[in-house]
Design a protein around this motif. Structure first.
Motif, PDB file in Angstrom:
ATOM      1  N   HIS A  59       0.827  -1.203   0.000  1.00  0.00           N
ATOM      2  CA  HIS A  59       0.000   0.000   0.000  1.00  0.00           C
ATOM      3  C   HIS A  59       0.867   1.262   0.000  1.00  0.00           C
ATOM      4  O   HIS A  59       0.953   1.993   0.993  1.00  0.00           O
ATOM      5  CB  HIS A  59      -0.944   0.005   1.206  1.00  0.00           C
ATOM      6  CG  HIS A  59      -2.078  -0.957   1.114  1.00  0.00           C
ATOM      7  ND1 HIS A  59      -1.897  -2.304   0.978  1.00  0.00           N
ATOM      8  CD2 HIS A  59      -3.421  -0.749   1.140  1.00  0.00           C
ATOM      9  CE1 HIS A  59      -3.081  -2.902   0.935  1.00  0.00           C
ATOM     10  NE2 HIS A  59      -4.020  -1.968   1.026  1.00  0.00           N
ATOM     11  N   HIS A  60       1.516   1.506  -1.119  1.00  0.00           N
ATOM     12  CA  HIS A  60       2.362   2.677  -1.308  1.00  0.00           C
ATOM     13  C   HIS A  60       2.600   2.855  -2.803  1.00  0.00           C
ATOM     14  O   HIS A  60       2.166   2.025  -3.611  1.00  0.00           O
ATOM     15  CB  HIS A  60       3.688   2.547  -0.547  1.00  0.00           C
ATOM     16  CG  HIS A  60       4.342   1.208  -0.676  1.00  0.00           C
ATOM     17  ND1 HIS A  60       4.929   0.765  -1.844  1.00  0.00           N
ATOM     18  CD2 HIS A  60       4.467   0.209   0.223  1.00  0.00           C
ATOM     19  CE1 HIS A  60       5.418  -0.450  -1.651  1.00  0.00           C
ATOM     20  NE2 HIS A  60       5.138  -0.815  -0.410  1.00  0.00           N
ATOM     21  N   ALA A  61       3.264   3.957  -3.166  1.00  0.00           N
ATOM     22  CA  ALA A  61       3.460   4.277  -4.586  1.00  0.00           C
ATOM     23  C   ALA A  61       4.169   3.148  -5.333  1.00  0.00           C
ATOM     24  O   ALA A  61       3.770   2.779  -6.441  1.00  0.00           O
ATOM     25  CB  ALA A  61       4.243   5.582  -4.718  1.00  0.00           C
ATOM     26  N   GLU A  62       5.220   2.590  -4.756  1.00  0.00           N
ATOM     27  CA  GLU A  62       5.953   1.523  -5.427  1.00  0.00           C
ATOM     28  C   GLU A  62       5.080   0.288  -5.589  1.00  0.00           C
ATOM     29  O   GLU A  62       5.140  -0.401  -6.606  1.00  0.00           O
ATOM     30  CB  GLU A  62       7.237   1.193  -4.641  1.00  0.00           C
ATOM     31  CG  GLU A  62       8.295   0.496  -5.474  1.00  0.00           C
ATOM     32  CD  GLU A  62       8.214  -1.017  -5.416  1.00  0.00           C
ATOM     33  OE1 GLU A  62       8.762  -1.662  -6.318  1.00  0.00           O
ATOM     34  OE2 GLU A  62       7.595  -1.538  -4.476  1.00  0.00           O
ATOM     35  N   GLY A  63       4.209   0.004  -4.617  1.00  0.00           N
ATOM     36  CA  GLY A  63       3.293  -1.131  -4.727  1.00  0.00           C
ATOM     37  C   GLY A  63       2.312  -0.959  -5.880  1.00  0.00           C
ATOM     38  O   GLY A  63       1.956  -1.920  -6.563  1.00  0.00           O
ATOM     39  N   ILE A  64       1.884   0.278  -6.107  1.00  0.00           N
ATOM     40  CA  ILE A  64       0.970   0.557  -7.224  1.00  0.00           C
ATOM     41  C   ILE A  64       1.673   0.271  -8.547  1.00  0.00           C
ATOM     42  O   ILE A  64       1.104  -0.360  -9.444  1.00  0.00           O
ATOM     43  CB  ILE A  64       0.447   2.002  -7.147  1.00  0.00           C
ATOM     44  CG1 ILE A  64      -0.462   2.150  -5.913  1.00  0.00           C
ATOM     45  CG2 ILE A  64      -0.282   2.389  -8.429  1.00  0.00           C
ATOM     46  CD1 ILE A  64      -0.791   3.579  -5.542  1.00  0.00           C
ATOM     47  N   PHE A  65       2.923   0.697  -8.672  1.00  0.00           N
ATOM     48  CA  PHE A  65       3.667   0.418  -9.903  1.00  0.00           C
ATOM     49  C   PHE A  65       3.981  -1.070 -10.037  1.00  0.00           C
ATOM     50  O   PHE A  65       4.035  -1.602 -11.138  1.00  0.00           O
ATOM     51  CB  PHE A  65       4.935   1.274  -9.964  1.00  0.00           C
ATOM     52  CG  PHE A  65       4.669   2.664 -10.458  1.00  0.00           C
ATOM     53  CD1 PHE A  65       4.841   2.983 -11.798  1.00  0.00           C
ATOM     54  CD2 PHE A  65       4.215   3.643  -9.588  1.00  0.00           C
ATOM     55  CE1 PHE A  65       4.574   4.266 -12.262  1.00  0.00           C
ATOM     56  CE2 PHE A  65       3.948   4.925 -10.042  1.00  0.00           C
ATOM     57  CZ  PHE A  65       4.117   5.240 -11.382  1.00  0.00           C
ATOM     58  N   MET A  66       4.176  -1.765  -8.918  1.00  0.00           N
ATOM     59  CA  MET A  66       4.392  -3.206  -8.951  1.00  0.00           C
ATOM     60  C   MET A  66       3.138  -3.911  -9.483  1.00  0.00           C
ATOM     61  O   MET A  66       3.237  -4.840 -10.287  1.00  0.00           O
ATOM     62  CB  MET A  66       4.731  -3.716  -7.540  1.00  0.00           C
ATOM     63  CG  MET A  66       5.240  -5.135  -7.514  1.00  0.00           C
ATOM     64  SD  MET A  66       5.564  -5.793  -5.834  1.00  0.00           S
ATOM     65  CE  MET A  66       6.114  -4.382  -4.922  1.00  0.00           C
ATOM     66  N   ALA A  67       1.965  -3.462  -9.063  1.00  0.00           N
ATOM     67  CA  ALA A  67       0.714  -4.038  -9.565  1.00  0.00           C
ATOM     68  C   ALA A  67       0.615  -3.838 -11.070  1.00  0.00           C
ATOM     69  O   ALA A  67       0.180  -4.747 -11.805  1.00  0.00           O
ATOM     70  CB  ALA A  67      -0.489  -3.397  -8.858  1.00  0.00           C
ATOM     71  N   GLU A 127      -4.316   2.968  -7.226  1.00  0.00           N
ATOM     72  CA  GLU A 127      -4.415   4.247  -6.505  1.00  0.00           C
ATOM     73  C   GLU A 127      -5.709   4.317  -5.715  1.00  0.00           C
ATOM     74  O   GLU A 127      -5.721   4.755  -4.557  1.00  0.00           O
ATOM     75  CB  GLU A 127      -4.325   5.409  -7.501  1.00  0.00           C
ATOM     76  CG  GLU A 127      -2.938   5.582  -8.086  1.00  0.00           C
ATOM     77  CD  GLU A 127      -2.879   6.590  -9.227  1.00  0.00           C
ATOM     78  OE1 GLU A 127      -3.952   7.036  -9.708  1.00  0.00           O
ATOM     79  OE2 GLU A 127      -1.759   6.929  -9.645  1.00  0.00           O
ATOM     80  N   GLN A 128      -6.798   3.871  -6.326  1.00  0.00           N
ATOM     81  CA  GLN A 128      -8.094   3.876  -5.640  1.00  0.00           C
ATOM     82  C   GLN A 128      -8.026   3.015  -4.378  1.00  0.00           C
ATOM     83  O   GLN A 128      -8.467   3.428  -3.306  1.00  0.00           O
ATOM     84  CB  GLN A 128      -9.179   3.350  -6.587  1.00  0.00           C
ATOM     85  CG  GLN A 128     -10.522   3.125  -5.923  1.00  0.00           C
ATOM     86  CD  GLN A 128     -11.148   1.781  -6.292  1.00  0.00           C
ATOM     87  OE1 GLN A 128     -10.833   1.197  -7.320  1.00  0.00           O
ATOM     88  NE2 GLN A 128     -12.027   1.313  -5.442  1.00  0.00           N
ATOM     89  N   HIS A 129      -7.450   1.816  -4.489  1.00  0.00           N
ATOM     90  CA  HIS A 129      -7.363   0.898  -3.355  1.00  0.00           C
ATOM     91  C   HIS A 129      -6.596   1.548  -2.196  1.00  0.00           C
ATOM     92  O   HIS A 129      -7.066   1.555  -1.055  1.00  0.00           O
ATOM     93  CB  HIS A 129      -6.677  -0.403  -3.782  1.00  0.00           C
ATOM     94  CG  HIS A 129      -6.680  -1.446  -2.719  1.00  0.00           C
ATOM     95  ND1 HIS A 129      -7.429  -2.588  -2.801  1.00  0.00           N
ATOM     96  CD2 HIS A 129      -6.037  -1.517  -1.524  1.00  0.00           C
ATOM     97  CE1 HIS A 129      -7.244  -3.313  -1.715  1.00  0.00           C
ATOM     98  NE2 HIS A 129      -6.394  -2.683  -0.920  1.00  0.00           N
ATOM     99  N   VAL A 130      -5.417   2.080  -2.493  1.00  0.00           N
ATOM    100  CA  VAL A 130      -4.572   2.656  -1.442  1.00  0.00           C
ATOM    101  C   VAL A 130      -5.229   3.888  -0.823  1.00  0.00           C
ATOM    102  O   VAL A 130      -5.248   4.048   0.399  1.00  0.00           O
ATOM    103  CB  VAL A 130      -3.159   2.969  -1.990  1.00  0.00           C
ATOM    104  CG1 VAL A 130      -2.317   3.705  -0.957  1.00  0.00           C
ATOM    105  CG2 VAL A 130      -2.464   1.674  -2.427  1.00  0.00           C
TER     106      VAL A 130
END
Length: 126
Positions: A46-54, A77-80
């Protein structure tokens, strides 16, 4: 804490399609609940890097059952944001980890591994 199904309902309301169009992405963000079943699981994704990982895992876009194509990043982004209110960096999570002595203990690698034999050398006892 929202369940991935509820995040998926929210995505469906926002971009259309069906709940199943989003469930894999939201399940991925919350899969870390297998490790720790409280808010701390969020530190893993749940962070910016996790969004790019997804985005790397699921592709840059997803095609909804309606045929609409949307960026995977939007879903992350919506999830986080729904869980945390904003998108933190991984560094923000790490700053919150309280260092413990066991985290900084190191041993010399050379103490753990026997050096390889060099060519044309004989091992002790041969």
């Amino acid at each position: 804490m929202a369940h991935p199904y509820h995040h998926s309902l929210s995505s469906m309301k926002k971009w259309g399609g069906k709940v199943d169009d989003y469930l894999a992405i939201h399940n991925w963000f919350d899969a870390s609940k297998q490790i720790t079943a409280d808010f701390r699981h969020r530190a893993l994704r749940h962070h910016a890097e996790g969004i790019f990982m997804a985005e790397t895992i699921f592709g840059a876009t997803i095609t909804l059952s309606s045929g609409r194509v949307i960026p995977t990043r939007w879903v992350g982004e919506q999830h986080v944001i729904e869980d945390l209110g904003y998108i933190p960096s991984f560094a923000e999570w790490v700053r919150c980890i309280r260092p413990e002595p066991w985290m900084t203990r190191t041993r010399r690698l050379a103490d753990e591994i026997e050096p390889p034999l060099l060519p044309n050398t004989v091992a002790e006892g041969d």
